[in-house]
Design a protein around this motif. Structure first.
Motif, PDB file in Angstrom:
ATOM      1  N   SER A   1      18.143  55.123  19.965  1.00 56.61           N
ATOM      2  CA  SER A   1      19.405  55.792  20.280  1.00 56.61           C
ATOM      3  C   SER A   1      19.169  56.956  21.245  1.00 56.61           C
ATOM      4  O   SER A   1      19.868  57.089  22.261  1.00 56.61           O
ATOM      5  CB  SER A   1      20.054  56.302  18.993  1.00 56.61           C
ATOM      6  N   ALA A   2      18.175  57.794  20.942  1.00 52.25           N
ATOM      7  CA  ALA A   2      17.874  58.957  21.792  1.00 52.25           C
ATOM      8  C   ALA A   2      17.469  58.517  23.194  1.00 52.25           C
ATOM      9  O   ALA A   2      17.942  59.075  24.200  1.00 52.25           O
ATOM     10  CB  ALA A   2      16.766  59.792  21.152  1.00 52.25           C
TER      11      ALA A   2
ATOM     12  N   ALA B   1      20.726  56.659  30.026  1.00 52.52           N
ATOM     13  CA  ALA B   1      22.032  56.441  30.650  1.00 52.52           C
ATOM     14  C   ALA B   1      22.406  57.621  31.550  1.00 52.52           C
ATOM     15  O   ALA B   1      22.918  57.435  32.659  1.00 52.52           O
ATOM     16  CB  ALA B   1      23.095  56.233  29.575  1.00 52.52           C
ATOM     17  N   THR B   2      22.137  58.839  31.079  1.00 55.88           N
ATOM     18  CA  THR B   2      22.429  60.025  31.886  1.00 55.88           C
ATOM     19  C   THR B   2      21.572  60.054  33.150  1.00 55.88           C
ATOM     20  O   THR B   2      22.057  60.364  34.244  1.00 55.88           O
ATOM     21  CB  THR B   2      22.180  61.305  31.065  1.00 55.88           C
TER      22      THR B   2
ATOM     23  N   LEU C   1      16.954  69.202  38.118  1.00 51.95           N
ATOM     24  CA  LEU C   1      16.494  69.876  36.900  1.00 51.95           C
ATOM     25  C   LEU C   1      17.645  70.107  35.919  1.00 51.95           C
ATOM     26  O   LEU C   1      17.471  69.958  34.704  1.00 51.95           O
ATOM     27  CB  LEU C   1      15.824  71.207  37.248  1.00 51.95           C
ATOM     28  N   ILE C   2      18.804  70.466  36.450  1.00 56.09           N
ATOM     29  CA  ILE C   2      19.973  70.657  35.592  1.00 56.09           C
ATOM     30  C   ILE C   2      20.343  69.346  34.911  1.00 56.09           C
ATOM     31  O   ILE C   2      20.603  69.298  33.704  1.00 56.09           O
ATOM     32  CB  ILE C   2      21.163  71.201  36.414  1.00 56.09           C
ATOM     33  N   SER C   3      20.351  68.251  35.678  1.00 58.64           N
ATOM     34  CA  SER C   3      20.688  66.940  35.122  1.00 58.64           C
ATOM     35  C   SER C   3      19.659  66.499  34.083  1.00 58.64           C
ATOM     36  O   SER C   3      20.023  65.942  33.042  1.00 58.64           O
ATOM     37  CB  SER C   3      20.773  65.901  36.240  1.00 58.64           C
TER      38      SER C   3
ATOM     39  N   LEU D   1      17.976  65.735  28.321  1.00 56.94           N
ATOM     40  CA  LEU D   1      17.060  66.042  27.221  1.00 56.94           C
ATOM     41  C   LEU D   1      17.784  66.679  26.034  1.00 56.94           C
ATOM     42  O   LEU D   1      17.338  66.542  24.888  1.00 56.94           O
ATOM     43  CB  LEU D   1      15.953  66.978  27.713  1.00 56.94           C
ATOM     44  N   LEU D   2      18.897  67.366  26.303  1.00 55.34           N
ATOM     45  CA  LEU D   2      19.678  67.950  25.214  1.00 55.34           C
ATOM     46  C   LEU D   2      20.155  66.877  24.245  1.00 55.34           C
ATOM     47  O   LEU D   2      20.256  67.107  23.038  1.00 55.34           O
ATOM     48  CB  LEU D   2      20.892  68.697  25.774  1.00 55.34           C
ATOM     49  N   GLU D   3      20.441  65.695  24.781  1.00 58.51           N
ATOM     50  CA  GLU D   3      20.937  64.625  23.930  1.00 58.51           C
ATOM     51  C   GLU D   3      19.847  64.119  22.986  1.00 58.51           C
ATOM     52  O   GLU D   3      20.112  63.788  21.832  1.00 58.51           O
ATOM     53  CB  GLU D   3      21.491  63.485  24.777  1.00 58.51           C
ATOM     54  N   ILE D   4      18.605  64.056  23.488  1.00 63.30           N
ATOM     55  CA  ILE D   4      17.494  63.660  22.618  1.00 63.30           C
ATOM     56  C   ILE D   4      17.337  64.665  21.484  1.00 63.30           C
ATOM     57  O   ILE D   4      17.194  64.292  20.310  1.00 63.30           O
ATOM     58  CB  ILE D   4      16.185  63.553  23.419  1.00 63.30           C
TER      59      ILE D   4
END
Length: 250
Positions: A7-8, A14-15, A173-175, A180-183
């Motif tokens: 899931s992570a 996808a992002t 880097l922002i993207s 990584l926030l989603e993980i």
């Protein structure tokens, strides 16, 4: 554990796919940008309701409806507070601080980007908490729904940042940070959910409120600002029904 990692990885990938496409396309015409964002808004709206708020209500029970209502409101209010932080984001963009204080456009863009970044965490949490249940259908519904909107969402973040003068390297880097926030969110949600089942409804409601705020306050107004509101509206409906179709076939 394998499902959590999948899931992570899926949400993050996808992002990043959307980010890569955003750099290739660079700048979409307003019409297509509004249609894509409208589709994203529809998927996010459907995921917020079907994958977050309704499951939260079912888990909390009818006597605890107020927990869900408060969770949704807190999630929305938390994102609303981001508006106060946007003038202080020059360290992230690399732009002069004066540009943030005098340029309402860059502030609006950064609020949109930060709203996307912040809701990545509760999105990941929403997917992660669901993997504590015996039936992980809802968790995979949320994962698939979020992944669907992550690709075009990753695309629409790139162009505004580049147009605002942010360098390609900082934009990447922002993207990457957003992805990584989603993980982190998936694993935090899984860990928190395994500690206390009582937290699950409130966490799901918070995530749902955050997503609803982004859709209503940022995405829909943006898609209606360039004269293509009809196309964007139908794209939103298609996005909403896409997740309905997916949930009906999981």
């Amino acid at each position: 554990m394998t499902q959590v990692w999948l899931s992570a990885a899926g949400l993050c990938s996808a992002t990043l796919i959307g980010t890569a496409l955003g750099f290739v396309v660079k700048q979409l015409p307003h019409k297509w940008n509004d249609v894509i964002m409208g589709f994203c808004a529809g998927v996010m709206l459907s995921a917020a309701i079907l994958g977050l708020i309704l499951p939260a209500y079912e888990q909390a029970g009818t006597q605890q409806w107020w927990v869900i209502a408060i969770g949704v409101l807190i999630g929305a209010m938390f994102l609303n507070l981001l508006d106060l932080a946007t003038p202080h984001l020059h360290h992230i963009t690399g732009l002069d601080p004066e540009q943030h204080s005098t340029n309402s456009s860059i502030n609006r863009i950064m609020l949109f980007v930060m709203a996307i970044a912040l809701h990545k965490l509760p999105e990941g949490i929403a997917a992660g908490v669901g993997f504590n249940a015996a039936d992980t259908t809802d968790a995979w519904t949320v994962t698939l729904g979020i992944s669907l909107q992550n690709v075009p969402e990753g695309m629409v973040v790139i162009s505004p940042l580049l147009l605002a003068g942010v360098s390609k390297f900082r934009t990447f880097l922002i993207s990457l940070s957003i992805a990584l926030l989603e993980i982190a969110g998936v694993w935090f949600g899984y860990a928190a959910g395994s500690l206390s089942a009582h937290l699950l409804p409130a966490m799901l409601a918070f995530a749902g409120g955050a997503m609803l705020y982004v859709v209503s306050d940022e995405m829909i107004p943006e898609t209606h600002a360039h004269g293509y509101q009809k196309q964007a509206t139908y794209a939103l409906l298609i996005g909403f029904m896409t997740l309905l179709f997916i949930e009906g076939h999981i």
